[in-house]
Design a protein around this motif. Structure first.
Motif, mmCIF file in Angstrom:
data_model
loop_
_atom_site.group_PDB
_atom_site.id
_atom_site.type_symbol
_atom_site.label_atom_id
_atom_site.label_comp_id
_atom_site.label_asym_id
_atom_site.label_seq_id
_atom_site.Cartn_x
_atom_site.Cartn_y
_atom_site.Cartn_z
ATOM 1 N N ARG A 18 0.787 -1.257 0.062
ATOM 2 C CA ARG A 18 -0.148 0.062 0.027
ATOM 3 C C ARG A 18 0.660 1.224 0.001
ATOM 4 N NH1 ARG A 18 -3.925 0.738 4.891
ATOM 5 N NH2 ARG A 18 -4.756 -1.465 3.983
ATOM 6 N N PHE A 19 1.925 1.175 0.969
ATOM 7 C CA PHE A 19 2.545 2.253 1.009
ATOM 8 C C PHE A 19 3.561 2.705 -0.524
ATOM 9 C CE2 PHE A 19 1.900 1.904 5.614
ATOM 10 C CZ PHE A 19 1.549 3.104 5.825
ATOM 11 N N ILE A 20 3.986 1.589 -0.888
ATOM 12 C CA ILE A 20 4.765 1.641 -2.438
ATOM 13 C C ILE A 20 3.923 2.243 -3.221
ATOM 14 C CG2 ILE A 20 5.795 0.070 -4.093
ATOM 15 C CD1 ILE A 20 6.717 -1.844 -2.013
ATOM 16 N N GLY A 21 2.703 1.708 -3.264
ATOM 17 C CA GLY A 21 1.743 2.151 -4.409
ATOM 18 C C GLY A 21 1.267 3.917 -4.082
ATOM 19 N N ILE A 22 1.289 4.276 -2.799
ATOM 20 C CA ILE A 22 0.903 5.633 -2.486
ATOM 21 C C ILE A 22 2.292 6.598 -3.002
ATOM 22 C CG2 ILE A 22 0.926 7.435 -0.646
ATOM 23 C CD1 ILE A 22 -1.041 5.330 0.742
ATOM 24 N N LEU A 23 3.196 6.020 -2.706
ATOM 25 C CA LEU A 23 4.830 6.767 -2.994
ATOM 26 C C LEU A 23 5.036 6.843 -4.420
ATOM 27 C CD1 LEU A 23 7.215 5.416 -0.131
ATOM 28 C CD2 LEU A 23 6.053 7.837 -0.341
ATOM 29 N N GLU A 24 4.610 5.765 -5.388
ATOM 30 C CA GLU A 24 5.053 5.590 -6.519
ATOM 31 C C GLU A 24 3.900 6.517 -7.218
ATOM 32 O OE1 GLU A 24 2.619 1.932 -8.153
ATOM 33 O OE2 GLU A 24 4.682 1.539 -7.661
ATOM 34 N N ARG A 25 2.746 6.898 -7.033
ATOM 35 C CA ARG A 25 1.725 7.686 -7.691
ATOM 36 C C ARG A 25 1.834 9.040 -7.346
ATOM 37 N NH1 ARG A 25 -1.499 3.098 -6.365
ATOM 38 N NH2 ARG A 25 -2.133 4.266 -4.251
ATOM 39 N N LEU A 26 2.459 9.253 -5.930
ATOM 40 C CA LEU A 26 2.847 10.633 -5.517
ATOM 41 C C LEU A 26 3.942 11.059 -6.514
ATOM 42 C CD1 LEU A 26 3.084 12.987 -3.757
ATOM 43 C CD2 LEU A 26 4.463 11.688 -2.115
ATOM 44 N N PHE A 27 5.161 10.464 -6.603
ATOM 45 C CA PHE A 27 6.269 10.519 -7.385
ATOM 46 C C PHE A 27 5.740 10.817 -9.006
ATOM 47 C CE2 PHE A 27 9.076 8.234 -4.266
ATOM 48 C CZ PHE A 27 9.043 9.380 -3.535
ATOM 49 N N VAL A 28 5.025 9.835 -9.389
ATOM 50 C CA VAL A 28 4.632 10.017 -10.836
ATOM 51 C C VAL A 28 3.846 11.154 -11.074
ATOM 52 C CG1 VAL A 28 3.076 9.006 -12.366
ATOM 53 C CG2 VAL A 28 4.621 7.698 -11.362
ATOM 54 N N PHE A 29 2.895 11.587 -10.190
ATOM 55 C CA PHE A 29 2.136 12.831 -10.257
ATOM 56 C C PHE A 29 2.934 14.265 -10.154
ATOM 57 C CE2 PHE A 29 0.007 16.310 -8.392
ATOM 58 C CZ PHE A 29 -1.409 16.477 -9.266
ATOM 59 N N ILE A 30 4.043 14.140 -9.418
ATOM 60 C CA ILE A 30 5.110 15.469 -9.250
ATOM 61 C C ILE A 30 5.944 15.298 -10.549
ATOM 62 C CG2 ILE A 30 6.637 16.309 -7.857
ATOM 63 C CD1 ILE A 30 4.011 16.621 -6.635
ATOM 64 N N PHE A 31 6.389 14.341 -10.881
ATOM 65 C CA PHE A 31 7.076 14.255 -12.038
ATOM 66 C C PHE A 31 6.540 14.766 -13.268
ATOM 67 C CE2 PHE A 31 9.725 10.558 -10.380
ATOM 68 C CZ PHE A 31 10.469 11.302 -9.530
ATOM 69 N N ILE A 32 5.332 14.359 -13.640
ATOM 70 C CA ILE A 32 4.350 14.646 -14.837
ATOM 71 C C ILE A 32 4.104 16.464 -14.585
ATOM 72 C CG2 ILE A 32 2.305 14.538 -16.032
ATOM 73 C CD1 ILE A 32 2.611 11.599 -15.422
#
Length: 240
Positions: A164-178
Motif C-alpha cells: 500500500r505504501f509503495i503504491g502511494i509513494l509511486e503515484r505521488l512521485f509520478v504525479f509530481i514528475f509529470i
C-alpha cells in the motif's frame, strides 16, 4: 517570523543534525542518567546561542526553550512505546515547535494570514494530488481482486502494508514528475521498480503472481499519469 525561523533552525541542528542514533539509544536506556541527554542539551544551547547572536535580550527565551526541551525529552523517554514510536515522535516534535513559536511570538509578535490561500489553482492541486495518491488504491484493489493469486510466501516474507505504501509513494512521485514535466523520471521509476520487484518474482517462478503485480503496477502508474495530465489541462481554467 525571522526569530521563529532562527529558533527552528537551532532545533533542527540539535535534534536531527547532531544527534547520532547511539545517543538516542543511550537516552532510552539510561533516561535522566544518560550523559548523552545532557550532551544533546548542550548542543541545543550552543545552536541557540549562535542563531540568537549571543544577545542577552533573549536570555529568558533561551532558558525557557532549553528547560522545556529537557522536560519534553524526559517525558517522552519514560512514556514512549516502540509500537507507536512514530506517534510519540510526532507529538514530541509538535510540542517543541509550538513552544518555539510561543517564545518567538513573545519577543516579536507575528501573524499568519491564510486569506487568499484557497484559490482555484491550489484547490485543483490538492484535489488532484489526493485523487492520484489515495483513490486508485481502492479502485485497483477492486479491479484485480478477481485475479488475486494464491501465494506460498510466509507472512513474515513481506512487510505489513508495504504494498500500500509503495503504491502511494509511486503515484505521488509520478504525479509530481509529470506536472513538473519530467517524464524521463517516470520511466526511471518504472524501470527501478521492475528491477527490484519483477526480478524477485521471476526468480520465484510464480507466473500468476508476477502477472498480478504487473497489472497492478501498470494500473497504478496509468492512473497517476491520467490524473496528472488532467490537472495540467484544467490548470489554465482555474487561473483568473
Amino acid at each position: 517570523m525571522i526569530l521563529f525561523l532562527k529558533l527552528l533552525l537551532a532545533h533542527i541542528i540539535g535534534d536531527f543534525c547532531f544527534q547520532p542514533d547511539q545517543w538516542v539509544a543511550d537516552k532510552r536506556r539510561y533516561k535522566y542518567r544518560s550523559k548523552k541527554l545532557y550532551a544533546h542539551l548542550l548542543i541545543h544551547a550552543i545552536a541557540l546561542a549562535i542563531v540568537l547572536g549571543f544577545d542577552p535580550r533573549y536570555l529568558w527565551g533561551f532558558l525557557i526553550i532549553l528547560t522545556s526541551h529537557y522536560l519534553l525529552d524526559l517525558a517522552k523517554l519514560y512514556i514512549e512505546k516502540d509500537r507507536h514510536a512514530i506517534w510519540y515522535f510526532s507529538i514530541d516534535q509538535f510540542l517543541h515547535v509550538t513552544l518555539l513559536a510561543i517564545v518567538a511570538y513573545a519577543y516579536e509578535p507575528f501573524f499568519l494570514s491564510f486569506s487568499g490561500l484557497i484559490t482555484g489553482p491550489v484547490l485543483l492541486f490538492v484535489t488532484a494530488l489526493a485523487l492520484a495518491v489515495f483513490v486508485p488504491a481502492v479502485v485497483i484493489r477492486m479491479l484485480i481482486a478477481q485475479w488475486s493469486p494464491e501465494t506460498r510466501e510466509m507472512p513474515e516474507a513481506s512487510l505489513v502494508k508495504a504494498g500500500r505504501f509503495i503504491g502511494i509513494l509511486e503515484r505521488l512521485f509520478v504525479f509530481i514528475f509529470i506536472i513538473t514535466h519530467h517524464w524521463e523520471a517516470v520511466g526511471f521509476l518504472l524501470a527501478a521498480k521492475s528491477i527490484f520487484r519483477f526480478g524477485d518474482l521471476r526468480q520465484g517462478k510464480d507466473r500468476k503472481l508476477t502477472e498480478y503485480v504487473l497489472i497492478g503496477t501498470l494500473l497504478s502508474f496509468g492512473s497517476a499519469i491520467l490524473i496528472a495530465l488532467a490537472y495540467l489541462y484544467l490548470l489554465p481554467l482555474t487561473i483568473n
